[in-house]
Design a protein around this motif. Structure first.
Motif, PDB file in Angstrom:
ATOM      1  N   GLY A 132       0.826  -1.195   0.000  1.00 13.12           N
ATOM      2  CA  GLY A 132       0.000   0.000   0.000  1.00 13.12           C
ATOM      3  C   GLY A 132       0.861   1.245   0.000  1.00 13.12           C
ATOM      4  O   GLY A 132       2.017   1.224  -0.433  1.00 13.12           O
ATOM      5  N   SER A 133       0.318   2.342   0.521  1.00 14.60           N
ATOM      6  CA  SER A 133       1.090   3.586   0.580  1.00 14.60           C
ATOM      7  C   SER A 133       2.049   3.594   1.763  1.00 14.60           C
ATOM      8  O   SER A 133       2.932   4.440   1.844  1.00 14.60           O
ATOM      9  N   PHE A 134       1.867   2.653   2.696  1.00 14.19           N
ATOM     10  CA  PHE A 134       2.839   2.476   3.773  1.00 14.19           C
ATOM     11  C   PHE A 134       2.879   0.999   4.153  1.00 14.19           C
ATOM     12  O   PHE A 134       1.935   0.243   3.913  1.00 14.19           O
ATOM     13  N   LEU A 135       4.010   0.589   4.727  1.00 12.24           N
ATOM     14  CA  LEU A 135       4.212  -0.799   5.138  1.00 12.24           C
ATOM     15  C   LEU A 135       4.345  -0.875   6.653  1.00 12.24           C
ATOM     16  O   LEU A 135       4.776   0.085   7.301  1.00 12.24           O
ATOM     17  N   ILE A 136       3.996  -2.015   7.216  1.00 10.13           N
ATOM     18  CA  ILE A 136       4.156  -2.254   8.646  1.00 10.13           C
ATOM     19  C   ILE A 136       5.338  -3.203   8.820  1.00 10.13           C
ATOM     20  O   ILE A 136       5.273  -4.356   8.397  1.00 10.13           O
ATOM     21  N   PRO A 137       6.434  -2.741   9.414  1.00  5.57           N
ATOM     22  CA  PRO A 137       7.640  -3.569   9.492  1.00  5.57           C
ATOM     23  C   PRO A 137       7.561  -4.605  10.612  1.00  5.57           C
ATOM     24  O   PRO A 137       6.699  -4.537  11.493  1.00  5.57           O
ATOM     25  N   SER A 138       8.476  -5.563  10.568  1.00 12.61           N
ATOM     26  CA  SER A 138       8.722  -6.407  11.737  1.00 12.61           C
ATOM     27  C   SER A 138       9.502  -5.551  12.729  1.00 12.61           C
ATOM     28  O   SER A 138      10.408  -4.813  12.339  1.00 12.61           O
ATOM     29  N   VAL A 139       9.159  -5.655  14.008  1.00 14.23           N
ATOM     30  CA  VAL A 139       9.722  -4.730  14.992  1.00 14.23           C
ATOM     31  C   VAL A 139      10.363  -5.474  16.155  1.00 14.23           C
ATOM     32  O   VAL A 139       9.804  -6.440  16.681  1.00 14.23           O
ATOM     33  N   ILE A 140      11.541  -5.003  16.534  1.00 13.94           N
ATOM     34  CA  ILE A 140      12.182  -5.426  17.779  1.00 13.94           C
ATOM     35  C   ILE A 140      12.136  -4.225  18.715  1.00 13.94           C
ATOM     36  O   ILE A 140      12.738  -3.189  18.433  1.00 13.94           O
ATOM     37  N   THR A 163      11.283  -5.942   4.075  1.00 12.92           N
ATOM     38  CA  THR A 163      11.769  -6.285   2.737  1.00 12.92           C
ATOM     39  C   THR A 163      10.917  -5.573   1.686  1.00 12.92           C
ATOM     40  O   THR A 163      10.902  -5.969   0.522  1.00 12.92           O
ATOM     41  N   LEU A 164      10.187  -4.534   2.124  1.00 13.85           N
ATOM     42  CA  LEU A 164       9.315  -3.748   1.241  1.00 13.85           C
ATOM     43  C   LEU A 164       8.252  -4.621   0.580  1.00 13.85           C
ATOM     44  O   LEU A 164       7.897  -4.432  -0.582  1.00 13.85           O
ATOM     45  N   GLY A 165       7.763  -5.591   1.345  1.00 13.50           N
ATOM     46  CA  GLY A 165       6.685  -6.442   0.865  1.00 13.50           C
ATOM     47  C   GLY A 165       7.129  -7.617   0.023  1.00 13.50           C
ATOM     48  O   GLY A 165       6.306  -8.437  -0.388  1.00 13.50           O
ATOM     49  N   ARG A 166       8.431  -7.729  -0.241  1.00 11.22           N
ATOM     50  CA  ARG A 166       8.901  -8.790  -1.133  1.00 11.22           C
ATOM     51  C   ARG A 166       8.899 -10.162  -0.473  1.00 11.22           C
ATOM     52  O   ARG A 166       8.630 -11.172  -1.121  1.00 11.22           O
ATOM     53  N   SER A 167       9.226 -10.208   0.833  1.00 12.38           N
ATOM     54  CA  SER A 167       9.306 -11.511   1.494  1.00 12.38           C
ATOM     55  C   SER A 167       9.089 -11.376   2.995  1.00 12.38           C
ATOM     56  O   SER A 167      10.042 -11.150   3.747  1.00 12.38           O
ATOM     57  N   PRO A 168       7.852 -11.532   3.464  1.00 11.58           N
ATOM     58  CA  PRO A 168       7.589 -11.517   4.911  1.00 11.58           C
ATOM     59  C   PRO A 168       8.392 -12.580   5.657  1.00 11.58           C
ATOM     60  O   PRO A 168       8.782 -12.372   6.809  1.00 11.58           O
ATOM     61  N   ALA A 169       8.660 -13.709   4.996  1.00  6.22           N
ATOM     62  CA  ALA A 169       9.425 -14.781   5.644  1.00  6.22           C
ATOM     63  C   ALA A 169      10.846 -14.331   5.961  1.00  6.22           C
ATOM     64  O   ALA A 169      11.397 -14.656   7.020  1.00  6.22           O
ATOM     65  N   VAL A 170      11.455 -13.578   5.048  1.00  8.13           N
ATOM     66  CA  VAL A 170      12.810 -13.074   5.289  1.00  8.13           C
ATOM     67  C   VAL A 170      12.790 -12.038   6.413  1.00  8.13           C
ATOM     68  O   VAL A 170      13.680 -12.023   7.276  1.00  8.13           O
ATOM     69  N   SER A 171      11.787 -11.175   6.428  1.00  7.56           N
ATOM     70  CA  SER A 171      11.665 -10.190   7.514  1.00  7.56           C
ATOM     71  C   SER A 171      11.595 -10.890   8.865  1.00  7.56           C
ATOM     72  O   SER A 171      12.254 -10.487   9.833  1.00  7.56           O
TER      73      SER A 171
END
Length: 205
Positions: free
Chosen positions: A103-111, A122-130
């Motif tokens: 979308g117009s913004f992404l929700i990152p994985s967070v520590i 990963t800008l939506g490319r691979s949630p598994a890698v994130s």
């Protein structure tokens, strides 16, 4: 896309979709924002007392909730409906995120370590890698790093008058961050670690 930290205090977020993905996103935003979850089928958990749930047909109430919200989340299991949600959000000038795309913004994985936050995307490319990156970084970034932030904050105030040269002050503070002995000691004996840091300040000065 550029990474940003945004204060969502007082902002409104609508999440369309009451499944696992929608609830996960809602729980993320409710830490700061007012969040409404809209879906015909919602499994309400007692832990979600801060969320507002509205059981109704999304298509019939779509525009009303998008007008209400500052941020729109399309998290239904229907790609066509998600398309419609995002199209309407764009037409109304609203920022939007979708669970099945970009979308117009992404929700990152967070520590979140309290004194600092690390966001991974990963800008939506691979949630598994994130997710994998998050797991690896969590092993490396322990609580001592949060205590290092506290120590640095205290030292910056205490040595400002002692070391007036800004570049020298930055060099000394950076050397403390890089000191593995001080870092490893913070969790066991904070005051001793601070004394060692101050000795380093005096030597640097």
């Amino acid at each position: 896309m550029l990474p940003l930290m945004i204060d969502l205090t007082g902002k409104k977020v609508v999440v369309f979709g009451g499944g696992d993905v929608g609830l996960r996103k809602a729980r993320y935003f409710v830490k700061e924002a007012e969040v409404v979850v809209v879906s015909r089928d919602i499994s309400i958990d007692l832990q979600d007392k801060d969320l507002r749930f509205v059981k109704e047909d999304i298509r019939s109430s779509l525009d009303r909730w998008i007008v209400w919200a500052d941020y729109v989340i399309a998290a239904t299991d229907d790609p066509t409906l998600n398309d419609t949600i995002c199209t309407r959000a764009i037409s109304m000038g609203k920022q939007f995120n979708r669970a099945d795309g970009v979308g117009s913004f992404l929700i990152p994985s967070v520590i979140d370590r309290g004194n600092f936050v690390v966001a991974i995307s990963t800008l939506g490319r691979s949630p598994a890698v994130s997710k994998a990156l998050k797991e690896e970084l969590e092993k490396l970034i322990d609580e001592n790093w949060s205590l290092m932030v506290t120590l640095q904050e205290e030292l910056r105030k205490e040595i400002r008058d002692k070391i007036t040269d800004q570049k020298l002050r930055e060099t000394v503070l950076r050397s403390i961050v890089q000191d593995k002995e001080i870092l490893s000691m913070l969790g066991n004996d904070y005051q001793l670690a601070k004394r060692l840091a101050l000795e380093k300040v005096n030597r640097g000065h």
